[in-house]
Scaffold this motif. Sequence first.
Motif, mmCIF file in Angstrom:
data_model
loop_
_atom_site.group_PDB
_atom_site.id
_atom_site.type_symbol
_atom_site.label_atom_id
_atom_site.label_comp_id
_atom_site.label_asym_id
_atom_site.label_seq_id
_atom_site.Cartn_x
_atom_site.Cartn_y
_atom_site.Cartn_z
ATOM 1 N N TYR A 66 -3.742 4.804 1.291
ATOM 2 C CA TYR A 66 -4.241 5.365 2.541
ATOM 3 C C TYR A 66 -5.117 6.591 2.283
ATOM 4 O O TYR A 66 -6.099 6.830 2.993
ATOM 5 C CB TYR A 66 -3.078 5.725 3.459
ATOM 6 C CG TYR A 66 -2.490 4.526 4.162
ATOM 7 C CD1 TYR A 66 -3.072 4.023 5.321
ATOM 8 C CD2 TYR A 66 -1.367 3.877 3.663
ATOM 9 C CE1 TYR A 66 -2.537 2.914 5.974
ATOM 10 C CE2 TYR A 66 -0.832 2.766 4.300
ATOM 11 C CZ TYR A 66 -1.416 2.289 5.453
ATOM 12 O OH TYR A 66 -0.903 1.184 6.091
ATOM 13 N N SER A 67 -4.764 7.358 1.272
ATOM 14 C CA SER A 67 -5.564 8.533 0.937
ATOM 15 C C SER A 67 -6.982 8.124 0.542
ATOM 16 O O SER A 67 -7.962 8.776 0.937
ATOM 17 C CB SER A 67 -4.895 9.307 -0.206
ATOM 18 O OG SER A 67 -5.683 10.397 -0.608
ATOM 19 N N ILE A 68 -7.106 7.041 -0.225
ATOM 20 C CA ILE A 68 -8.431 6.540 -0.631
ATOM 21 C C ILE A 68 -9.251 6.153 0.598
ATOM 22 O O ILE A 68 -10.441 6.488 0.712
ATOM 23 C CB ILE A 68 -8.283 5.342 -1.587
ATOM 24 C CG1 ILE A 68 -7.690 5.800 -2.923
ATOM 25 C CG2 ILE A 68 -9.616 4.640 -1.807
ATOM 26 C CD1 ILE A 68 -7.236 4.675 -3.822
ATOM 27 N N PRO B 106 0.842 -1.211 0.000
ATOM 28 C CA PRO B 106 0.000 0.000 0.000
ATOM 29 C C PRO B 106 0.871 1.253 0.000
ATOM 30 O O PRO B 106 1.915 1.297 0.646
ATOM 31 C CB PRO B 106 -0.795 -0.127 1.306
ATOM 32 C CG PRO B 106 -0.754 -1.575 1.658
ATOM 33 C CD PRO B 106 0.555 -2.091 1.149
ATOM 34 N N THR B 107 0.440 2.224 -0.734
ATOM 35 C CA THR B 107 1.172 3.488 -0.824
ATOM 36 C C THR B 107 0.378 4.585 -0.120
ATOM 37 O O THR B 107 -0.709 4.346 0.410
ATOM 38 C CB THR B 107 1.384 3.890 -2.291
ATOM 39 O OG1 THR B 107 0.085 4.115 -2.886
ATOM 40 C CG2 THR B 107 2.115 2.806 -3.058
ATOM 41 N N LEU C 154 -4.470 8.084 10.137
ATOM 42 C CA LEU C 154 -3.340 8.975 9.878
ATOM 43 C C LEU C 154 -2.178 8.653 10.814
ATOM 44 O O LEU C 154 -1.014 8.608 10.394
ATOM 45 C CB LEU C 154 -3.774 10.431 10.052
ATOM 46 C CG LEU C 154 -2.679 11.490 9.922
ATOM 47 C CD1 LEU C 154 -2.115 11.523 8.509
ATOM 48 C CD2 LEU C 154 -3.211 12.873 10.316
ATOM 49 N N GLN C 155 -2.490 8.420 12.084
ATOM 50 C CA GLN C 155 -1.456 8.082 13.063
ATOM 51 C C GLN C 155 -0.765 6.769 12.705
ATOM 52 O O GLN C 155 0.456 6.637 12.826
ATOM 53 C CB GLN C 155 -2.084 7.995 14.462
ATOM 54 C CG GLN C 155 -1.079 7.795 15.585
ATOM 55 C CD GLN C 155 -0.087 8.937 15.705
ATOM 56 O OE1 GLN C 155 -0.448 10.093 15.471
ATOM 57 N NE2 GLN C 155 1.158 8.628 16.031
ATOM 58 N N ILE C 156 -1.558 5.785 12.245
ATOM 59 C CA ILE C 156 -0.988 4.489 11.840
ATOM 60 C C ILE C 156 -0.027 4.686 10.666
ATOM 61 O O ILE C 156 1.056 4.094 10.627
ATOM 62 C CB ILE C 156 -2.116 3.502 11.466
ATOM 63 C CG1 ILE C 156 -2.912 3.125 12.716
ATOM 64 C CG2 ILE C 156 -1.542 2.264 10.793
ATOM 65 C CD1 ILE C 156 -4.167 2.319 12.420
ATOM 66 N N MET C 157 -0.424 5.508 9.707
ATOM 67 C CA MET C 157 0.443 5.797 8.558
ATOM 68 C C MET C 157 1.812 6.288 9.007
ATOM 69 O O MET C 157 2.849 5.813 8.541
ATOM 70 C CB MET C 157 -0.189 6.889 7.683
ATOM 71 C CG MET C 157 -1.249 6.460 6.729
ATOM 72 S SD MET C 157 -1.741 7.858 5.700
ATOM 73 C CE MET C 157 -0.262 8.135 4.759
ATOM 74 N N VAL C 158 1.784 7.252 9.902
ATOM 75 C CA VAL C 158 3.038 7.859 10.370
ATOM 76 C C VAL C 158 3.883 6.831 11.110
ATOM 77 O O VAL C 158 5.110 6.762 10.936
ATOM 78 C CB VAL C 158 2.735 9.077 11.274
ATOM 79 C CG1 VAL C 158 4.032 9.638 11.861
ATOM 80 C CG2 VAL C 158 1.991 10.154 10.487
ATOM 81 N N GLU C 159 3.232 5.988 11.919
ATOM 82 C CA GLU C 159 3.957 5.002 12.726
ATOM 83 C C GLU C 159 4.659 3.954 11.871
ATOM 84 O O GLU C 159 5.732 3.469 12.236
ATOM 85 C CB GLU C 159 2.990 4.327 13.705
ATOM 86 C CG GLU C 159 2.540 5.246 14.841
ATOM 87 C CD GLU C 159 1.480 4.596 15.715
ATOM 88 O OE1 GLU C 159 1.048 3.466 15.382
ATOM 89 O OE2 GLU C 159 1.075 5.223 16.724
ATOM 90 N N ILE C 160 4.056 3.591 10.723
ATOM 91 C CA ILE C 160 4.679 2.562 9.877
ATOM 92 C C ILE C 160 5.629 3.167 8.841
ATOM 93 O O ILE C 160 6.156 2.458 7.982
ATOM 94 C CB ILE C 160 3.624 1.690 9.173
ATOM 95 C CG1 ILE C 160 2.782 2.521 8.197
ATOM 96 C CG2 ILE C 160 2.746 0.986 10.185
ATOM 97 C CD1 ILE C 160 1.784 1.677 7.402
#
Length: 655
Positions: A381-383, A376-377, A401-407
């Motif tokens: 996540y934007s979708i 996933p890009t 959003l927080q999960i995105m930053v953490e990974i």
Amino acid sequence: MTISLSNQLLTRTPLFFKNLEPTTNHKHPSSSIVKCKKHEFRNRNPTVNPQSIKASPEDTHTLMHLNDFIEPDLTRMSFDESLYVLECMVKMGYKPDVAVCTRLIKGFFTVKKAEKAVKVMELLEKFGEPNVVTYNAMITGFCKMNRVREANRVLNRMRIRGISPDVITYTIIIECLCGRGKLGLALKVLDQMKEERNCEPDVVTYTILMEATLRGGDIGGAMKLLDEMLSRGLEPNIYTYNTILKGLCRKGMMDHAYELIRSLPARGCRPDVISYNTLLRAWVNSGDGDGGEKLLKEMVARGVQPNIQTYNLVLIRLCGKGMLDQAYKFIRSFPARGCKPNVISYNILLGALLDRGNWDDREKLVKEMLSTGCEPTVVTYSILLISLCRDGELNEAMKLLQIMVEIGITPDTYVYTPLIRASCKEGRLDLAIDLLDEMVSNGCSPNTLNYNVILSAMCKDGHADLAVDTFEKLCETGCLQDVSAFNSMLSVLWNIGERTKALNMVLRMIDKGIDPNEFTYCTLVSCLCKGGMVDEAMVLLKDMESCSFPPNVYIYNIILLGYCKSQRLDEAIGVFEEMIAKGCQPNEKTYIILINGFGFQGWRDEAIELGTTLFQMNVISSKSLLGLKKTFLKHQPGVVGKRSINVIAREKYSG
């Protein structure tokens, strides 16, 4: 602690100068101390007394790596450092090298530091010899920043110094004008080119003009340019033909597009995958049966291999029609077709699932995506975030959003924009501002839309003065420099009743050297008509035409609606006749506005009769006719005042 750099050191570190030779006798292993191989071409001025420059050890290190700058990789020295060293060397009496200064000018424009680029040019003009390439870099930079006045000043200064513009100079200006919707002025520049000696327009020049002409829907004008191009002995390339294909497809002239693509081999130019993808994209938008599958077969038969973009276009079509089962089957057929699905393919399907609320199928698709090696890009996540925000799940979106930053996935503008919009929609302005601050701290530059959403929320929340002050500060810092930002503020301020502030926005925009565009005029016309100031809107309409912005059907419809609401039907019909005389095609909404105008003025039966006539002429749809009948149920006698529009409509559509 600072040290005084001696003349001896500076003469061995001539940045921006040619024919440099590294010495073998250096003490610092990581430094490239360089010395001049020849001096005569540098024209060192003996009357200039070299100054003693105060510099820190870090500055000394910069000066010791001067040779790094003239290599293609500019990562070891920043543009600001390079400008500093250039100033130092000019003080020592050296003549700047035009090639390196040109690269520095381009670099400053790339990072939106136009003033620094101007400084480099000033030094080069005063102490060196700029050439046409340098001036072209300046003109290009200013045009890309929509600062056309400065670009024109550079062009004038170029001529004053005796440097003639070349085909690239003129093409840059033509492209800038076309990009700003000023095709008429661009064509005048073309005429000027043809009068210049040794400055013949080339294929690129004509292709840019054809692209702009087609963007305005003028197929005939584009074909005239093509004929002129051929008459001058210029051979169109595949990019030229693909531009024409795109224009034909945009106008829905699919038969002509098919004919053109099949005639390309006879014209000495083979269609490529972009040619067919252009047709496929038009097919996706048109809904033409099985045309896509036919195109795929024809591509293969003609030896053009479909690429992943080709298959993704077909996938978009299937998803757009709600054919998700077929979309699943199609994406799984990619390997058999010699192409592996990419993350974009899965994102298309994921977006279609979430648009229909199929959150359960989401997990199944993501697992399949991962099993094929597609990670996933940020778009994936934007979708997901867009779907959550649309469904009112802002808190869940913030968790994602927080999960995105953490990974380790860095959010971009497309991630933050729906979050900011959703925050403003829910009245959580503080959260929106926090997200904007987070964007900046994460190295993500907010775009005009992000600022506009927050500024609009401020205005609607009763803080118009704060919004205007914030807007001004953002303009001063260079965050908001384009016309769309001013258009947005103009519209919002007018809609909340702050008309004086709205009109002042137009004055501020002009003062900053930003020219109004077509949307600016559309916004002003709409605002004036909504405020009952239709006569003023008509004056603005004439001003549009004088500025090479011919009014479109959207603007005419706004003015017609304004006249009809003011019960000035005779003037509305006059505008209707004018738009047809000027070649502006009325659409269904045009006729509905006029019919409603008659009906609400008391001529209800006549309005329904006129609507029925236009329906029989295939001008309006059955749905629109049904809406008219529901609106005007009561019979009221009135003067049959519809005849002029009826006659005009019949003349227009009876062939």
